[in-house]
Design an enzyme around this catalytic site. Structure first.
Site, PDB file in Angstrom:
ATOM      1  N   SER A  16       0.797  -1.207   0.000  1.00  0.00           N
ATOM      2  CA  SER A  16       0.000   0.000   0.000  1.00  0.00           C
ATOM      3  C   SER A  16       0.830   1.257   0.000  1.00  0.00           C
ATOM      4  O   SER A  16       1.782   1.352   0.765  1.00  0.00           O
ATOM      5  CB  SER A  16      -0.982   0.012   1.159  1.00  0.00           C
ATOM      6  OG  SER A  16      -0.479   0.662   2.264  1.00  0.00           O
ATOM      7  N   CYS A  17       0.453   2.157  -0.880  1.00  0.00           N
ATOM      8  CA  CYS A  17       0.887   3.557  -0.842  1.00  0.00           C
ATOM      9  C   CYS A  17       2.348   3.874  -1.123  1.00  0.00           C
ATOM     10  O   CYS A  17       3.254   3.160  -0.739  1.00  0.00           O
ATOM     11  CB  CYS A  17       0.560   4.198   0.491  1.00  0.00           C
ATOM     12  SG  CYS A  17      -1.157   4.172   0.902  1.00  0.00           S
ATOM     13  N   ASP A  18       2.520   5.023  -1.757  1.00  0.00           N
ATOM     14  CA  ASP A  18       3.839   5.634  -1.938  1.00  0.00           C
ATOM     15  C   ASP A  18       3.647   7.137  -1.818  1.00  0.00           C
ATOM     16  O   ASP A  18       2.701   7.682  -2.378  1.00  0.00           O
ATOM     17  CB  ASP A  18       4.405   5.323  -3.330  1.00  0.00           C
ATOM     18  CG  ASP A  18       4.785   3.864  -3.460  1.00  0.00           C
ATOM     19  OD1 ASP A  18       5.924   3.525  -3.108  1.00  0.00           O
ATOM     20  OD2 ASP A  18       3.933   3.060  -3.882  1.00  0.00           O
ATOM     21  N   GLU A 103       1.679   6.116   5.427  1.00  0.00           N
ATOM     22  CA  GLU A 103       1.895   4.775   4.872  1.00  0.00           C
ATOM     23  C   GLU A 103       1.757   3.757   5.983  1.00  0.00           C
ATOM     24  O   GLU A 103       2.115   4.032   7.119  1.00  0.00           O
ATOM     25  CB  GLU A 103       3.359   4.645   4.405  1.00  0.00           C
ATOM     26  CG  GLU A 103       3.825   5.725   3.508  1.00  0.00           C
ATOM     27  CD  GLU A 103       3.447   5.450   2.091  1.00  0.00           C
ATOM     28  OE1 GLU A 103       3.306   4.269   1.756  1.00  0.00           O
ATOM     29  OE2 GLU A 103       3.287   6.409   1.349  1.00  0.00           O
TER      30      GLU A 103
END
Length: 421
Positions: A16-18, A103
């Site tokens: 998940s996510c950056d 994050e």
């Protein structure tokens, strides 16, 4: 040995996510550029909401996603991109040009299943309560100390919990804050920096929890002799290999460095759209919302925040938002609300799942299926280009028509909806 307990091995890292930031001179034109992809369960709706500044009576309580905390006297205006079932946000900005994204991170410290503040609540609280990046960092760590982090991060029976890392930026500087339970380390950013789903602060620690090192020693994670490396000590990451392994953190690092010296909002959008690196994620977890902000260093110029409010940035429009007084409510990117009947509010939680799709989400959802077969993709790309150049001219000559800005985001949503219909 085959019989060793499972707990000796780190859990597989969920995806998940950056989040990215570039400071001058790595970013072009003396501006700070911030960007984030929010990767969440594919069917989750992300909404874009604006919450005006407000004054609160002494002793007021604030209801976050799961717990109540003490409210502060005054909160700043914020614009948020958030999963529509919860109080906090995945990313957002405030009227002072502070931007925050978070994050999920996992490490050696056990994750507590008790309901506390979600990392997403901390994002919103940092934005509502601080007018600089470093003050936001202080707000978050103070709340972490007082209330802790924890609770289900997914609208589901499946429990999905994690610790958090944050990238916090303003017009002048940026900070990475990484947590492990109530312990934390923070690093002041130089040049470019990205965070992904792993602890990434190594030996450059500019602020830290007062017991960070002692606690690691007491757990036998650090011998007190060798140089203290936060990520290596508190997680299972081989920090020597972080920027060379084929993970998303490494790919993001490479993309930022490839464009160092010329990073603009458009380059940041391009990075967020990158499918090959996994940064623009597809599948059961996908990029459900994206944000790019341009923070000029001159205080007389406005900060400009672009949000998609729809999944997959490669098929979405980054729409500009500028803080001005009396902004029109963002109705077409706001999800329906269910008050006390919301399954998130009732115990036991998440017994059912209401339809949280907002108008833009619905229209985009049906359009996305056919977008490539007709000229629609070109049209929305054209719309975005036009908005970016309008914003560029505001930044170049500094003249802002306040009356036009109150409808800036909403009007762009209308233009996008017109293309879909």
């Amino acid at each position: 040995p085959a019989s060793s307990p499972a707990s000796m091995f780190p859990r597989p890292s969920p995806r998940s996510c950056d989040t990215f930031v570039a400071l001058p001179p790595a970013a072009a034109g003396g501006r700070v550029v911030f960007g984030k992809n929010s990767d969440r369960p594919a069917d989750e709706v992300q909404e874009i909401v604006h919450v005006p500044a407000a004054a609160h009576p002494p002793g007021a309580a604030l209801e976050c996603t799961y717990i109540k905390i003490e409210q502060v006297e005054k909160t700043h205006a914020v614009v948020l991109s958030r999963p529509s079932w919860l109080w906090g946000a995945e990313m957002g900005a405030n009227e002072h040009g502070v931007c925050i994204g978070n994050e999920a991170v996992w490490g050696r410290e056990e994750i507590c299943d008790d309901e506390a503040l979600l990392g997403m609540d901390l994002v919103r609280l940092g934005l509502e309560r601080a007018d600089t990046a470093e003050k936001a960092l202080t707000v978050i760590v103070d709340l972490l100390e007082k209330y802790g982090q924890g609770g289900n991060c997914m609208e589901s029976h499946m429990v999905f919990t994690y610790h958090n890392s944050f990238l916090i930026a303003d017009r002048k500087e940026a900070w990475v804050l990484e947590t492990s339970g109530k312990y934390w380390a923070a690093e002041k950013v130089e040049g470019v920096r990205n965070i992904s789903n792993q602890l990434s602060i190594t030996t450059k620690i500019d602020r830290e929890h007062p017991e960070l090192k002692e606690y690691a020693k007491s757990k036998g994670w650090w011998d007190g002799e060798k140089e203290f490396d936060f990520a290596a000590t508190y997680s299972y990451v081989n920090t020597a290999r972080m920027t060379t392994s084929r993970g998303r953190y490494c790919e993001g690092y490479k993309l930022l460095n490839k464009h160092k010296g010329s990073i603009t909002s458009e380059i940041m959008m391009e990075i967020l759209r990158d499918k090959e690196s996994g940064i623009n994620m597809e599948g059961g977890f996908m990029t459900t919302g994206s944000m790019v902000s341009v923070l000029p260093q001159q205080p007389n110029l406005p900060c400009i925040h672009f949000f998609t409010g729809t999944p997959d940035p490669a098929r979405s429009v980054f729409k500009p938002f500028i803080f001005v007084p009396n902004i029109t409510q963002l109705l077409k990117t706001s999800s329906p609300t269910f008050g006390h009947d919301d399954p998130v509010k009732k115990q036991p939680r998440f017994q059912n799942k209401p339809d949280r799709r907002h108008e833009l989400y619905k229209k985009h959802e049906s359009a996305a299926v056919v977008m490539e077969t007709i000229e629609m993709l070109k049209e929305i790309q054209q719309l975005e280009k036009q908005k970016i150049s309008e914003m560029e001219s505001i930044l170049q000559n500094g003249c802002l028509d306040i009356n036009q800005m109150v409808n800036l985001f909403s009007q762009c949503v209308d233009e996008e909806l017109k293309i879909y219909s």
